[in-house]
Scaffold this active site. Structure first.
Site, mmCIF file in Angstrom:
data_model
loop_
_atom_site.group_PDB
_atom_site.id
_atom_site.type_symbol
_atom_site.label_atom_id
_atom_site.label_comp_id
_atom_site.label_asym_id
_atom_site.label_seq_id
_atom_site.Cartn_x
_atom_site.Cartn_y
_atom_site.Cartn_z
ATOM 1 N N TRP A 61 -110.552 13.281 36.459
ATOM 2 C CA TRP A 61 -111.739 14.053 36.782
ATOM 3 C C TRP A 61 -112.212 14.867 35.581
ATOM 4 O O TRP A 61 -113.306 15.437 35.608
ATOM 5 C CB TRP A 61 -111.496 14.960 37.979
ATOM 6 C CG TRP A 61 -110.516 16.077 37.754
ATOM 7 C CD1 TRP A 61 -109.176 15.978 37.564
ATOM 8 C CD2 TRP A 61 -110.804 17.488 37.727
ATOM 9 N NE1 TRP A 61 -108.606 17.219 37.408
ATOM 10 C CE2 TRP A 61 -109.581 18.169 37.506
ATOM 11 C CE3 TRP A 61 -111.971 18.232 37.872
ATOM 12 C CZ2 TRP A 61 -109.489 19.557 37.420
ATOM 13 C CZ3 TRP A 61 -111.884 19.626 37.791
ATOM 14 C CH2 TRP A 61 -110.650 20.265 37.566
ATOM 15 N N GLU B 141 -102.246 23.152 39.518
ATOM 16 C CA GLU B 141 -101.176 22.250 39.936
ATOM 17 C C GLU B 141 -99.827 22.943 40.018
ATOM 18 O O GLU B 141 -98.814 22.291 40.320
ATOM 19 C CB GLU B 141 -101.120 21.051 38.980
ATOM 20 C CG GLU B 141 -102.347 20.170 39.092
ATOM 21 C CD GLU B 141 -102.422 19.097 38.023
ATOM 22 O OE1 GLU B 141 -103.129 18.098 38.244
ATOM 23 O OE2 GLU B 141 -101.781 19.270 36.963
ATOM 24 N N LYS C 72 -101.780 27.663 36.644
ATOM 25 C CA LYS C 72 -101.802 26.760 35.495
ATOM 26 C C LYS C 72 -103.165 26.749 34.818
ATOM 27 O O LYS C 72 -103.259 26.759 33.590
ATOM 28 C CB LYS C 72 -101.427 25.346 35.945
ATOM 29 C CG LYS C 72 -101.402 24.309 34.833
ATOM 30 C CD LYS C 72 -101.083 22.928 35.390
ATOM 31 C CE LYS C 72 -101.072 21.872 34.285
ATOM 32 N NZ LYS C 72 -100.867 20.509 34.821
ATOM 33 N N GLN C 73 -104.221 26.684 35.613
ATOM 34 C CA GLN C 73 -105.572 26.583 35.067
ATOM 35 C C GLN C 73 -106.570 27.123 36.082
ATOM 36 O O GLN C 73 -106.213 27.411 37.223
ATOM 37 C CB GLN C 73 -105.907 25.139 34.732
ATOM 38 C CG GLN C 73 -106.057 24.232 35.944
ATOM 39 C CD GLN C 73 -106.203 22.771 35.583
ATOM 40 O OE1 GLN C 73 -105.224 22.098 35.345
ATOM 41 N NE2 GLN C 73 -107.443 22.284 35.560
#
Length: 765
Positions: free
Chosen positions: A357, A487, A599-600
């Site tokens: 993605w 994630e 994580k992000q």
């Protein structure tokens, strides 16, 4: 973090030989042209630590994947880009001693990636074990004008001796991937030819029957004249080469020009491969190295004229943004709608070279603004052509209606082999829907919606209709058992971003339907009939939109990443012992999952996509809560934070996040660049400047800028293509200068005020 690259405006420079960083340099100094790519391996033999890598676009292998006891819906293979024929090889033996930098004394060494002209140049002085000293000067590039061509100029100069030398140009197909199961090799030999003038080597994959035909010719010169040498042909399995024996004279340069063509069965039939390859090789050979390099450099000049970003007052930032733009332009050219962009591009094998993605969420904006419209359009057509596979993928997971695009793919089939990603990271559908919106909003190309886009949106909406379920307890629709962009959380309920992007997809699909009904009813009716679209479906979508559940924390007035997020012990990244970072290299997975660390960008990813739907205070509250909990251990994370920080006028935070994304590979921030550069996140670097510091958005068909300049920059400028215009924006401490360099008169907005600019005219604000 590793800093050994010298700062320069247009070059990536390594001075001194760093064998401990060889894999890292091989990634950073990679070259490519959209058709093929090459890691910065040495031409000559090297017995030190190295990851040899030559890659051909669209050539992959369906490698075995290991699954546990749960197999329903699981992919049957893990697709990976294949390490292909090593075409750069030139072995050197002098008086019986092999040139191997792992065994020589390297007295001088300099490696330069010339980004302005698009070539790799390496010079060195080495002392062989017998005390003989030689100077090597090697320059190579893969052509931007003849996509199949790779060219090398390799020179040897003895500094303190005369001697006998064997130079061996070769093609070696006996290669394997670094992550091969049990060192399995994926290529078999089909055909080879060899002569004193050149060679041909044709291979095919053991599965899928891809064929690669590599052809080479060479010239050997001494003192500027054709050399006197003898030739000894070498043939082994999947290998062709030639020993060229000659005498070296002290201080006299001996030059080998090697010309290579790599053509695959993706572009030519099996019968055409060799004739076509020979014709192209002869064309390149007749032009010669210097003429081909001039054409190649001119092609790069055109690319830079349309995509360069200039930063005055910060050489580190300037070098970084050009490095990122360079890698993007040599990874994807948009000429082939069958191709997409792998997270590592042509620089390594990690992630299999597959499509994620990342393309829709991060790469599309770069190509929208810097390339011809057909190029981003081709990225979307790639997904349209995989729509039937996406519907099959949804059906495998138990959803007979709608489409679920794969998390990882080469041909439209899911090939990711971790259940929490394969089954649960369904937010990827939202990125594809947003890409359709982003493309149409930017280009105004509504024909795309009639031809392709609306069909994709309808099937995505059908998936969301099935994936939600109605909670009587909440009196709302919920989405259970998902993994969001963060994630470091798996199998959560009601991830805010997933719920929001699902609802937004339904909203946008209905908006497009209503507009097409009004403007192009015959086209809509044709699509309605093709898809058997019922009014009851549209009613259901409106109900889901109206009653979608979103987790919030009312005390802090923020969106909750997911249900129960505040049940976690709340810590900030600044309070972590730095020896624990990165977490994914020091903590157990169980410990990471139980932590609050992100994580992000997750909630903030949604606020980036939909920032025009939320006021600044809402964005600020969520940013101030989530950013301090984010470890940025995804390459895709810093850019989103940089853009939002710039929007909030937090210049210090925006600049820090920009540097982290821009120099992620050059400084090896996450200690993971040795297996390839982070190509897709490099587009985020461009976004950080243009959408972040430049504040560029398209709102209600109008190009808008809300610029902010970092304190240590004197100025920055960028060019963007917008609906037939080439616009240059320059931002200084005192002014904003917008020039309409090419195109029709245009009306745009700067800091909320409209300005009209004639063609080839500029305004200063």
């Amino acid at each position: 973090m590793k800093q050994y690259i010298k700062t320069d405006e247009w070059n990536i420079i390594e001075e001194g030989f760093h064998p401990e960083d060889q894999r890292l340099s091989e990634s950073i100094f990679s070259i490519g042209n959209g058709h093929m790519g090459q890691r910065a391996n040495f031409e000559e033999a090297y017995s030190g630590d190295s990851l040899q890598g030559s890659y051909m676009a669209g050539v992959y292998y369906t490698d075995k994947t290991k699954v546990g006891w749960w197999k329903n819906g699981y992919p049957e293979y893990f697709a990976k880009v294949l390490n292909a024929t090593n075409w750069i090889g030139i072995n050197i033996v002098i008086d019986g001693e092999s040139l191997d930098l792992a065994k020589c004394q390297v007295k001088e060494f300099r490696r330069v990636l010339n980004m302005k002209e698009g070539f790799l140049h390496r010079t060195l002085i080495a002392r062989l074990p017998g005390q003989k000293e030689i100077r090597i000067d090697a320059k190579r590039f893969v052509s931007m004008t003849v996509k199949e061509a790779g060219l090398i100029r390799y020179s040897i100069t003895p500094l303190n001796f005369d001697g006998e030398c064997i130079i061996t140009p070769y093609l070696d197909g006996d290669v394997k991937n670094t992550d091969s199961n049990y060192d399995e090799k994926f290529w078999t030999e089909v055909h080879k030819e060899n002569s004193a003038e050149g060679a041909v080597l044709t291979l095919k994959t053991k599965k899928l029957n891809f064929r690669l035909c590599s052809l080479m010719k060479y010239d050997l010169l001494q003192g500027g004249e054709k050399s006197q040498h003898t030739a000894e042909l070498i043939e082994k399995e999947k290998y062709v080469g030639c020993n060229l024996r000659l005498t070296l004279k002290q201080s006299e340069e001996t030059v080998l020009y090697k010309y290579v063509i790599n053509v695959t069965s993706r572009d030519k039939t099996e019968d055409e491969l060799i004739p076509y390859g020979k014709s192209r090789l002869e064309e390149v050979y007749q032009k010669g190295f210097d003429a081909m390099l001039r054409e190649h450099s001119a092609a790069w000049s055109k690319k830079w004229n349309e995509s360069d970003i200039a930063i005055e007052g910060d050489m580190s930032a300037q070098q970084a943004i050009r490095f990122n733009i360079f890698q993007l332009n040599q990874t994807y050219t948009g000429e082939d709608e069958r191709l997409n962009i792998g997270p590592k591009g042509f620089t390594g094998e990690k992630y299999g070279g597959s499509t994620y993605w990342d393309t829709e969420a991060y790469c599309l904006p770069f190509y929208l603004s810097t390339a011809d419209q057909k190029i981003p359009r081709n990225l979307l057509i790639y997904r349209y052509k995989h729509l039937e596979k996406a519907k099959e993928n949804a059906a495998k997971l138990g959803f007979p209606k709608g489409a679920l695009y794969p998390m990882v793919t080469m041909n439209g089939e899911e090939c990711h082999n971790e259940w929490e990603i394969t089954f649960e990271e369904i937010h990827r559908n939202g990125a594809i829907a947003y890409a359709v919106y982003n493309y149409v909003n930017y280009t105004g190309d509504r024909d795309y919606l009639k031809e392709y886009g609306l069909e994709v949106l309808i099937e995505l909406s059908r998936f969301w209709e099935e994936r939600v379920n109605f909670s009587k307890a909440r009196n709302s629709y919920v989405i259970l058992g998902v993994t969001g962009p963060n994630e470091y959380e798996n199998n959560v309920n009601n991830n805010w971003y997933t719920n929001r992007i699902a609802s937004w997809t339904l909203e946008y699909t209905l908006e497009v339907i209503n507009r097409m009904k009004a403007d192009s009813y015959p086209a809509y009716k044709s699509l309605e009939d093709k898809l058997s679209l019922k009014e009851t479906e549209l009613v259901k979508w409106m109900d889901i939109i109206k009653h979608m559940y979103y987790p919030v924390d009312e005390e802090r007035d923020i969106f909750l990443q997911q249900d129960g997020y505040l049940d976690k012990e709340q810590c900030l990244v600044r309070d972590l012992d730095k020896q624990n970072l990165p977490l994914n290299q020091h903590w157990s997975w169980d410990r990471i999952l139980r932590s609050c660390f992100i994580k992000q960008a997750d909630v903030l990813q949604g606020l980036y996509f939909l920032q025009d739907k939320y006021d600044l205070d809402t964005i600020r509250r969520n940013f101030n809560f989530y950013e301090p909990r984010t470890v940025h251990e995804s390459s895709l994370s810093p850019c989103i934070h940089a853009i939002l920080a710039a929007k909030l006028k937090d210049k210090e935070k925006a600049y820090g996040m920009y540097l982290k994304t821009a120099r992620l590979d050059l400084d090896n921030y996450n200690n993971d660049t040795e297996d390839g550069c982070h190509i897709t996140s490099m587009a985020g670097t461009w976004m950080s400047v243009v959408e972040g510091f430049g504040g560029m958005r398209v709102v209600e068909e109008k190009l808008c800028f809300h610029p902010v300049i970092p304190d240590n920059w004197k100025s920055f400028s960028f060019r963007i293509k917008f609906r037939g215009n080439l616009i240059k924006a320059t931002i200084t401490k005192d002014a904003v200068i917008i020039k309409n360099e090419n195109g029709q008169k245009i009306t745009l907005s700067v800091n909320g005020t409209d300005y009209t600019i004639d063609s080839e005219k500029a305004i200063q604000i």
